[in-house]
Write a protein that holds these residues in place. Structure first.
Motif, mmCIF file in Angstrom:
data_model
loop_
_atom_site.group_PDB
_atom_site.id
_atom_site.type_symbol
_atom_site.label_atom_id
_atom_site.label_comp_id
_atom_site.label_asym_id
_atom_site.label_seq_id
_atom_site.Cartn_x
_atom_site.Cartn_y
_atom_site.Cartn_z
ATOM 1 N N ILE A 18 0.844 -1.205 0.000
ATOM 2 C CA ILE A 18 0.000 0.000 0.000
ATOM 3 C C ILE A 18 0.878 1.253 0.000
ATOM 4 C CG2 ILE A 18 -1.547 1.342 1.510
ATOM 5 C CD1 ILE A 18 -2.947 -1.436 2.072
ATOM 6 N N TYR A 19 1.953 1.248 0.796
ATOM 7 C CA TYR A 19 2.883 2.386 0.774
ATOM 8 C C TYR A 19 3.503 2.535 -0.620
ATOM 9 C CZ TYR A 19 2.684 1.985 5.903
ATOM 10 O OH TYR A 19 2.264 1.906 7.207
ATOM 11 N N ALA A 20 3.857 1.396 -1.229
ATOM 12 C CA ALA A 20 4.477 1.429 -2.560
ATOM 13 C C ALA A 20 3.522 2.053 -3.580
ATOM 14 C CB ALA A 20 4.870 0.023 -2.984
ATOM 15 N N LYS A 21 2.256 1.661 -3.539
ATOM 16 C CA LYS A 21 1.252 2.222 -4.468
ATOM 17 C C LYS A 21 1.152 3.736 -4.278
ATOM 18 C CE LYS A 21 -2.059 -1.641 -4.851
ATOM 19 N NZ LYS A 21 -3.405 -2.077 -4.456
ATOM 20 N N TYR A 22 1.157 4.149 -3.009
ATOM 21 C CA TYR A 22 1.047 5.577 -2.690
ATOM 22 C C TYR A 22 2.264 6.333 -3.229
ATOM 23 C CZ TYR A 22 0.456 9.851 0.106
ATOM 24 O OH TYR A 22 0.301 11.155 0.502
ATOM 25 N N ILE A 23 3.447 5.770 -3.028
ATOM 26 C CA ILE A 23 4.682 6.420 -3.492
ATOM 27 C C ILE A 23 4.680 6.526 -5.021
ATOM 28 C CG2 ILE A 23 7.202 6.175 -3.662
ATOM 29 C CD1 ILE A 23 7.010 4.738 -0.846
ATOM 30 N N GLU B 123 2.110 9.336 -5.849
ATOM 31 C CA GLU B 123 2.371 10.698 -5.356
ATOM 32 C C GLU B 123 3.808 11.176 -5.576
ATOM 33 O OE1 GLU B 123 -0.071 12.557 -4.177
ATOM 34 O OE2 GLU B 123 -1.567 10.949 -4.282
ATOM 35 N N LYS B 124 4.772 10.243 -5.594
ATOM 36 C CA LYS B 124 6.186 10.636 -5.758
ATOM 37 C C LYS B 124 6.870 9.623 -6.680
ATOM 38 C CE LYS B 124 9.034 12.502 -2.636
ATOM 39 N NZ LYS B 124 9.116 13.939 -2.973
ATOM 40 N N PRO B 125 6.489 9.617 -7.973
ATOM 41 C CA PRO B 125 6.998 8.571 -8.882
ATOM 42 C C PRO B 125 8.508 8.585 -9.078
ATOM 43 C CG PRO B 125 5.770 10.271 -10.088
ATOM 44 C CD PRO B 125 5.538 10.527 -8.632
ATOM 45 N N ASN B 126 9.154 9.709 -8.762
ATOM 46 C CA ASN B 126 10.617 9.789 -8.900
ATOM 47 C C ASN B 126 11.328 9.737 -7.546
ATOM 48 O OD1 ASN B 126 10.476 10.141 -11.762
ATOM 49 N ND2 ASN B 126 9.766 12.239 -11.381
ATOM 50 N N ALA B 127 10.657 9.160 -6.575
ATOM 51 C CA ALA B 127 11.193 9.127 -5.208
ATOM 52 C C ALA B 127 12.522 8.388 -5.123
ATOM 53 C CB ALA B 127 10.172 8.468 -4.287
ATOM 54 N N LYS B 128 13.351 8.844 -4.169
ATOM 55 C CA LYS B 128 14.563 8.113 -3.776
ATOM 56 C C LYS B 128 14.283 7.577 -2.370
ATOM 57 C CE LYS B 128 17.189 11.703 -4.856
ATOM 58 N NZ LYS B 128 18.370 12.574 -5.001
ATOM 59 N N ILE B 129 14.104 6.273 -2.283
ATOM 60 C CA ILE B 129 13.590 5.657 -1.046
ATOM 61 C C ILE B 129 14.733 5.081 -0.208
ATOM 62 C CG2 ILE B 129 12.022 3.903 -0.105
ATOM 63 C CD1 ILE B 129 10.569 3.986 -2.897
ATOM 64 N N ALA B 130 14.789 5.513 1.043
ATOM 65 C CA ALA B 130 15.742 4.965 2.021
ATOM 66 C C ALA B 130 14.953 4.108 3.016
ATOM 67 C CB ALA B 130 16.453 6.095 2.744
ATOM 68 N N VAL B 131 15.425 2.888 3.235
ATOM 69 C CA VAL B 131 14.690 1.941 4.089
ATOM 70 C C VAL B 131 15.534 1.551 5.298
ATOM 71 C CG1 VAL B 131 13.498 -0.284 4.177
ATOM 72 C CG2 VAL B 131 13.601 0.963 2.006
ATOM 73 N N LEU B 132 14.919 1.605 6.467
ATOM 74 C CA LEU B 132 15.518 1.051 7.678
ATOM 75 C C LEU B 132 14.641 -0.124 8.100
ATOM 76 C CD1 LEU B 132 17.558 1.275 10.086
ATOM 77 C CD2 LEU B 132 15.807 2.637 11.260
ATOM 78 N N TYR B 133 15.258 -1.289 8.347
ATOM 79 C CA TYR B 133 14.446 -2.444 8.741
ATOM 80 C C TYR B 133 15.165 -3.306 9.769
ATOM 81 C CZ TYR B 133 17.306 -5.378 5.599
ATOM 82 O OH TYR B 133 18.344 -6.057 5.007
ATOM 83 N N GLY C 61 5.594 -4.299 -4.299
ATOM 84 C CA GLY C 61 4.665 -3.224 -4.638
ATOM 85 C C GLY C 61 5.250 -2.242 -5.646
ATOM 86 N N LEU C 62 6.559 -2.002 -5.545
ATOM 87 C CA LEU C 62 7.229 -1.092 -6.488
ATOM 88 C C LEU C 62 7.496 -1.768 -7.829
ATOM 89 C CD1 LEU C 62 9.800 0.539 -4.032
ATOM 90 C CD2 LEU C 62 7.798 1.672 -5.033
ATOM 91 N N GLY C 63 7.533 -3.101 -7.806
ATOM 92 C CA GLY C 63 7.739 -3.865 -9.031
ATOM 93 C C GLY C 63 9.091 -3.587 -9.666
ATOM 94 N N ALA C 64 9.083 -3.417 -10.984
ATOM 95 C CA ALA C 64 10.324 -3.226 -11.730
ATOM 96 C C ALA C 64 11.071 -1.970 -11.299
ATOM 97 C CB ALA C 64 10.019 -3.164 -13.224
ATOM 98 N N LYS C 65 10.364 -1.014 -10.685
ATOM 99 C CA LYS C 65 11.002 0.255 -10.288
ATOM 100 C C LYS C 65 11.754 0.155 -8.952
ATOM 101 C CE LYS C 65 8.217 3.641 -12.736
ATOM 102 N NZ LYS C 65 7.495 4.912 -12.606
ATOM 103 N N ALA C 66 11.585 -0.963 -8.247
ATOM 104 C CA ALA C 66 12.200 -1.095 -6.924
ATOM 105 C C ALA C 66 13.708 -0.863 -6.976
ATOM 106 C CB ALA C 66 11.895 -2.466 -6.335
ATOM 107 N N ALA C 67 14.376 -1.479 -7.952
ATOM 108 C CA ALA C 67 15.842 -1.410 -8.028
ATOM 109 C C ALA C 67 16.342 0.028 -8.189
ATOM 110 C CB ALA C 67 16.341 -2.272 -9.179
ATOM 111 N N SER C 68 15.629 0.826 -8.972
ATOM 112 C CA SER C 68 16.084 2.210 -9.188
ATOM 113 C C SER C 68 15.597 3.167 -8.102
ATOM 114 C CB SER C 68 15.627 2.711 -10.558
ATOM 115 O OG SER C 68 14.209 2.657 -10.655
ATOM 116 N N MET C 69 14.412 2.897 -7.524
ATOM 117 C CA MET C 69 13.850 3.833 -6.544
ATOM 118 C C MET C 69 14.434 3.668 -5.143
ATOM 119 S SD MET C 69 9.826 3.987 -7.672
ATOM 120 C CE MET C 69 9.359 5.474 -6.766
ATOM 121 N N ILE C 70 14.757 2.432 -4.753
ATOM 122 C CA ILE C 70 15.327 2.216 -3.407
ATOM 123 C C ILE C 70 16.825 2.509 -3.470
ATOM 124 C CG2 ILE C 70 15.760 0.543 -1.555
ATOM 125 C CD1 ILE C 70 13.154 -0.872 -2.389
ATOM 126 N N VAL C 71 17.224 3.603 -2.816
ATOM 127 C CA VAL C 71 18.636 4.019 -2.868
ATOM 128 C C VAL C 71 19.449 3.489 -1.689
ATOM 129 C CG1 VAL C 71 18.159 6.070 -4.239
ATOM 130 C CG2 VAL C 71 18.109 6.254 -1.739
#
Length: 409
Positions: free
Chosen positions: A165-170, A173-183, A199-209
């Motif tokens: 759901i967060y991925a769909k929202y991003i 709302e922010k299709p060119n986002a640079k995503i930083a994840v803490l887990y 959720g990000l699909g094919a864009k995950a590799a480029s969007m998650i920095v």
């Protein structure tokens, strides 16, 4: 036939009928260990100490709820004997406590044991013993595998659905986002991360920095936050348990990082996370909800919220009603009571699972409008809907429609 013989025959027939009806009545009552005419023994494992001790309030709320049920006469005349042990959020300790509950205390089932690592550690044991591991207090996706693990069932919305759901929202709302994840570096953290990537699909590799993991044994995660900021991420996905969530919110504010901040639902408690982190530091954080927030004024006059407050006043006066864990414990306990009511006098472990898998449009009292609990023999995910929320002032504001993360769909 003499009158005496006839009377004897009639009497014998009557005795046979009485005996038959008595045995039929007895046959209707079926018990496994932990159940009797007077008692239902329920086991529970909680982190009352250790790095996830903020969740211990869930177990304390459940104990108070079952005290209320017992005072009202119990379930079908039987009192609940609730036995809850501390595992300090340690998987080896959880195994030890599960064995104690099953083999020594002889509980009918283990209910709402908390934590993905702890429940993972006991899952094979519980299924081998054919003892229900029911409504586990973790949203890992793996609890919905009825074919492989027919004795394990979740309750809350699953983690992968939430981050989808967060991925769909991003993406919207922010299709060119640079995503930083803490887990958190365990099954819980990785499950959330998988949902985000799916959720990000094919864009995950480029969007998650950046993907930064931490261990629950670390005293602070400040250095991880500093490292994530240095990636110039403008979206921060915060997959942490309460202690670390509060630290992350504080540190993000302290270093002047201003990403769009997503906080996983399991740490969205105002009482145990947001308030300690500082309301000023938490503004505009986005999360999801499936239960009413006890400090949201829109529910003030709702009969379900009044019922919650009446329960707290009488049975758990020391509770912090702003702590989301109290609301969780109150509602998941209601769901177990419903299952046990449906069991009637057939209190076998198999029937407990059968009834748990037969919930139809059940609503515990404080679910958000439009959210219902449904299960079946092939669907062990009771709650599959959530609503987005944003921190405004000192409360969460719900926005948008009720959503589903559509796992596997």
């Amino acid at each position: 036939m003499s009158s005496l013989t006839r009377r004897t025959a009639v009497f014998s027939t009557a005795l046979i009928l009485v005996a038959a009806s008595a045995s039929a009545a007895l046959a209707q009552k079926k018990y496994d260990p932990g159940a009797s005419d007077t008692e239902i023994k329920i086991g529970n494992i909680m982190p009352y100490s250790g790095p996830a001790s903020a969740y211990g309030v869930i177990g304390r709320t459940e104990a108070a709820y079952f005290n209320m049920i017992n005072e009202q006469g119990g379930i079908n005349g039987r009192k609940i004997n609730f036995i809850s042990y501390d595992d300090a959020y340690s998987p080896p300790k959880a195994v030890e406590q599960a064995r104690k509950l099953v083999e020594s205390d002889e509980v009918l089932l283990i209910f709402n044991s908390l934590g993905t690592p702890s429940n993972t550690a006991i899952q094979k044991y519980m299924n081998a013993k054919k003892v229900p591991q029911l409504f586990v207090a973790t949203g890992a996706t793996k609890w919905n595998e009825p074919k492989e693990f027919p004795w394990t069932m979740g309750w809350q919305p699953n983690y992968q659905s939430e981050t989808r759901i967060y991925a769909k929202y991003i993406l919207k709302e922010k299709p060119n986002a640079k995503i930083a994840v803490l887990y958190q570096n365990d099954d819980y953290g990785k499950d959330y991360l998988k949902g985000l990537k799916d959720g990000l699909g094919a864009k995950a590799a480029s969007m998650i920095v950046a993907e930064e993991s931490y261990e629950v044994s670390e005293p602070t995660i400040d250095s991880h936050i500093v490292k994530l900021k240095s990636t110039n991420g403008d979206v921060f996905v915060n997959i942490t348990t309460p202690k670390f969530a509060a630290q992350a919110i504080k540190k993000v504010a302290e270093i002047g990082w201003k990403p769009v901040h997503f906080l996983n639902n399991v740490s969205a408690s105002i009482g145990s996370v947001i308030k300690p982190a500082g309301f000023d530091n938490a503004q505009d954080i986005i999360s999801v909800a499936y239960l009413m927030d006890a400090v949201d004024p829109q529910w003030k006059d709702d009969p379900a919220m009044k019922g919650f407050d009446t329960f707290l006043a009488k049975y758990f006066p020391d509770a912090n009603r702003a702590d989301g864990g109290v609301m969780v414990g109150y509602n998941v306990a209601q769901t177990l009571v419903q299952v046990l009511k449906q069991c009637g006098d057939n209190l076998t472990r198999a029937n407990v699972m059968k009834q748990a898998a037969s919930l139809k449009d059940f609503r515990s009292s404080n679910l958000l409008p439009g959210i219902k609990i449904n299960t079946s023999a092939t669907d062990f995910a009771p709650i599959e809907q959530v609503q987005l929320e944003r921190m405004k002032g000192e409360r969460w504001e719900l926005f948008g429609a009720v959503l589903s993360g559509e796992i596997g769909g």
